[in-house]
Design a protein around this motif. Structure first.
Motif, PDB file in Angstrom:
ATOM      1  N   ILE A  15       0.819  -1.213   0.000  1.00 59.67           N
ATOM      2  CA  ILE A  15       0.000   0.000   0.000  1.00 59.67           C
ATOM      3  C   ILE A  15       0.861   1.275   0.000  1.00 59.67           C
ATOM      4  O   ILE A  15       0.404   2.336   0.401  1.00 59.67           O
ATOM      5  CB  ILE A  15      -0.990   0.019   1.182  1.00 59.67           C
ATOM      6  N   ASP A  23      -8.625  -3.280   2.035  1.00 62.38           N
ATOM      7  CA  ASP A  23      -7.680  -3.548   3.110  1.00 62.38           C
ATOM      8  C   ASP A  23      -8.246  -2.946   4.389  1.00 62.38           C
ATOM      9  O   ASP A  23      -8.670  -1.780   4.408  1.00 62.38           O
ATOM     10  CB  ASP A  23      -6.316  -2.933   2.790  1.00 62.38           C
ATOM     11  N   LEU A  48      -6.709   0.437   5.701  1.00 64.65           N
ATOM     12  CA  LEU A  48      -7.121   1.620   4.937  1.00 64.65           C
ATOM     13  C   LEU A  48      -8.580   1.952   5.171  1.00 64.65           C
ATOM     14  O   LEU A  48      -8.959   3.116   5.301  1.00 64.65           O
ATOM     15  CB  LEU A  48      -6.867   1.397   3.452  1.00 64.65           C
TER      16      LEU A  48
END
Length: 291
Positions: A91, A234, A237
Motif C-alpha cells: 500500500i 484492506d 485503509l
C-alpha cells in the motif's frame, strides 16, 4: 468445530446484525439475492451457508471489512480482507497519496486518524491544535480527539465547545450505532464528559457551526471535512479517515497563511519531520513527533 455449531454461530450473528440495522429477514434476503426461507434456515442453524452467500449477506448488512472477516470466520471460512501496515510495500501508493494530500492542504491543518482517534499522520499546520496543550496529552499514542476536547488541550480554547464539540461526540455515537463496540462506548462517554451541554434556545444551531478557536493569532473559525476510503479492500485503509480543516472566513485563511510562513522560517529539530506517517502498529513509537 461441528457444522451444527458453525451454523448456529453464523445464524446468531446474522440475527444480531439485522437487529442492529433494523432490517427484516425479507429485506435482507432480497438485498442479498436469496430467499427468506433460505435466510431463515441459516439463522435457525438448519442450513450452513456457503462462502459466497455469507459475503453477500455481510455486504448487504453494510458491515465493515473487519466485521465481514469475523462473520466469515464464524461461518468457518478464511478471511478475505487483508490488514496491512502503512509501511508495507503493498500500500505504498496510498501512503504516498496521503502524504501528497496532507502537504497539499497546507497551510490548513489536516490529520489522518486510525480508530479511536489515534494519529497516523499529520501536516505541520496541526501544531495549531497543540498550542499550550498539556504534555500528558502528547504522550504516545497521541489521540487527536482527546486533544481536541480535553480541557488541558484544545477544549480550553474552543470558544463554542458546547456546540462544536457535539459534532465529534455525535459522529462517534453514529459509528457506535453502526458497529457496536464497548471500547468505543467507553471512549465516547469520556469525551462527552469534557463537553458541556449546549443551551437549547431560539438561536440554537446544534453542532452545525464552525469551530471558534482562540490562538496566538487571534480567534480562528474552522470547518471540518471528513474523507474515508469507501472502496478499500484492506482493513487498515478502510478504518482510516482524513480530517481536514478549512477556514470559514477570509480572516482565518490569512491568519493561517501567515502562521505557516512564520513557522516555516523557524528552526526545526532534526528529528521533526514535515509529515508524520507510521504504520498503525507502530504509531505509539512515532507519535511524539506530533509536538
Amino acid at each position: 468445530m461441528s457444522s451444527v455449531s458453525v451454523s448456529h454461530g453464523v445464524g446468531a450473528q446474522l440475527k444480531h446484525w439485522r437487529s442492529v440495522r433494523r432490517i427484516s429477514q425479507l429485506e435482507l434476503a432480497l438485498l442479498a439475492g436469496t430467499t427468506q426461507r433460505h435466510l431463515s434456515f441459516i439463522e435457525s442453524g438448519r442450513s450452513r451457508p456457503g462462502r459466497a452467500i455469507v459475503i453477500r449477506l455481510a455486504e448487504s448488512l453494510r458491515l465493515s471489512l473487519r466485521e465481514r472477516n469475523d462473520l466469515l470466520a464464524t461461518a468457518g471460512y478464511a478471511p478475505v480482507f487483508t490488514e496491512s501496515g502503512l509501511d508495507e510495500e503493498a500500500i505504498r501508493p496510498v501512503r504516498t497519496a496521503l502524504e501528497q494530500v496532507l502537504h497539499g492542504h497546507m497551510p490548513y491543518p489536516a490529520v489522518v486518524v486510525a480508530p479511536y482517534g489515534r494519529v497516523v499522520a499529520a501536516n505541520p499546520a496541526v501544531e495549531l491544535f497543540l498550542e499550550d496543550a498539556s504534555p500528558e496529552l502528547l504522550e504516545p499514542p497521541v489521540n487527536i480527539l482527546r486533544v481536541m476536547l480535553h480541557p488541558k488541550g484544545m477544549g480550553a480554547r474552543v470558544r463554542n465547545l458546547d456546540e462544536w464539540g457535539r459534532h465529534v461526540i455525535e459522529n462517534l455515537r453514529a459509528r457506535a450505532r453502526r458497529s457496536p463496540d464497548p471500547r468505543l462506548d467507553e471512549f465516547v462517554a469520556e469525551l462527552a464528559g469534557y463537553v458541556p451541554e449546549p443551551p437549547v434556545g431560539p438561536d440554537h444551531l446544534g453542532f452545525s457551526v464552525p469551530m471558534r478557536l482562540a490562538s496566538a493569532d487571534g480567534e480562528l473559525r474552522l470547518i471540518t471535512t471528513l474523507t474515508s476510503f469507501a472502496t478499500a479492500t484492506d482493513i487498515t485503509l478502510a478504518e482510516l479517515h482524513l480530517e481536514a480543516f478549512l477556514p470559514a472566513d477570509q480572516e482565518t485563511a490569512e491568519a493561517l497563511r501567515v502562521r505557516a510562513e512564520r513557522n516555516a522560517d523557524a528552526p526545526r529539530p532534526v528529528h521533526d519531520d514535515a509529515l508524520i506517517m507510521s504504520s498503525t502498529s507502530s504509531v505509539d513509537r512515532t507519535s511524539p513527533k506530533l509536538r
